[in-house]
Motif scaffolding. Structure first.
Motif: not given
Length: 313
Positions: A50-58, A84-89, A276-289
């Motif tokens: 569902f977290a992945a689906a949310s970021y896809l919707s975004l 990238t913007a929202l995973s950090l924002g 962890f699932v909705y904020f931190l994992v996207p934060l790591v992925l977004g920061g790397i990206l």
């Protein structure tokens, strides 16, 4: 003169790393492991899905916004900038400014002017508000009894709030259908989008928050028998509180509100899993990206800009 851009980019990546460290440092390794393992694998996978689906919707927030400013880009570019913007924002706080700065880094390269990027940011912010209003209104009307229980308000007030929440997106659609001139409120001027785009805003905004709540619900359901709409009511309150406080990622605010409104269970584990699932994992992925794209564009300069705005690369 161009060096300041790289300083900002490096600062954004560094801040993302610091926020990740600060959040995780509040817990021992044993607590982190225990929190994750306490949630059954199907619930954990459901929350992640569902977290992945949310970021896809975004990503469609930006895709629609680019059509609104009449500077459409390929979906993959809108998705790159959005994630990238929202995973950090989401983690930095003051999301409109923090995610807006990252959006500017991408869209400015791809030919958008500063004013156009500002309109994209405003459009996305309105989409967020519309989605939150629809979800909150639906939750308050469909589960008014539960809303009365967790908020302490009277049923009449809850129903009025629910109706008001749904009336605002309805008014927005009416204005987009009939108003052609920009709306001016004091010094602010807003050009209404075409009805088709406005409907898209309401739909993707609502779907996004429905997925966010589903992510939280999966985590909470591991330890408590909670209804989806009940979680939706609580999340709307918590999210509104976090937006007002401007705390990075709502850090501690969402947890405090949820535990206050649902005090009957020990929810720290599921809430940690949600973060962890909705904020931190996207934060790591977004920061790397973000770091990778900055390196690529720095090495190749304008090589990727030559495809032109709106053209496939």
């Amino acid at each position: 003169m161009r060096n300041w851009k790289y300083v900002i980019a490096a600062a954004a990546v560094g801040l993302a790393a610091f926020l990740l460290y600060r959040t995780l440092s509040r817990y021992s390794l044993d607590q982190l492991v225990a929190a994750v393992t306490a949630v059954p694998a199907p619930r954990l996978l459901g929350a992640a899905g569902f977290a992945a689906a949310s970021y896809l919707s975004l990503t469609f927030f930006d895709y629609l916004a680019l059509h609104y400013v009449k500077r459409p880009l390929p979906y993959r570019k809108a998705a790159l900038a959005s994630f990238t913007a929202l995973s950090l924002g989401h983690n930095i706080g003051l999301a409109a400014l923090s995610s807006g700065a990252v959006r500017y880094r991408f869209y400015n390269r791809w030919g958008l002017k500063t004013g156009e990027v500002a309109k994209v940011i405003v459009f996305c912010g309105i989409t967020v508000g519309l989605g939150l209003l629809v979800l909150g209104g639906a939750a308050l009307l469909l589960r008014s009894g539960l809303a009365v229980e967790i908020t302490g308000l009277t049923r009449l007030v809850v129903l009025a709030l629910g109706a008001g929440c749904l009336a605002l997106p309805g008014l927005y659609l009416v204005l987009s259908a009939f108003v052609r001139k920009p709306l001016t409120i004091r010094r602010w001027s807003l050009e209404m989008p075409p009805l088709k785009l406005a409907i898209g805003q309401v739909v993707v905004g609502s779907v996004n928050f429905a997925f966010v709540v589903a992510c939280l619900h999966q985590a909470l359901a591991a330890v408590a028998d909670v209804a989806y709409l009940g979680v939706a009511s609580v999340y709307v309150i918590a999210n509104a509180t976090a937006l007002v406080s401007h705390v990075p990622g709502g850090l501690g605010v969402i947890e405090s509100v949820v535990m206050y409104l649902l005090p009957q269970k020990d929810l720290i584990g599921p809430l940690l899993v949600f973060r962890f699932v909705y904020f931190l994992v996207p934060l790591v992925l977004g920061g790397i990206l973000f770091a990778v794209t900055e390196l690529v564009y720095r090495r190749k300069g304008n090589a990727y800009v030559g495809d032109g705005v709106g053209a496939e690369a």
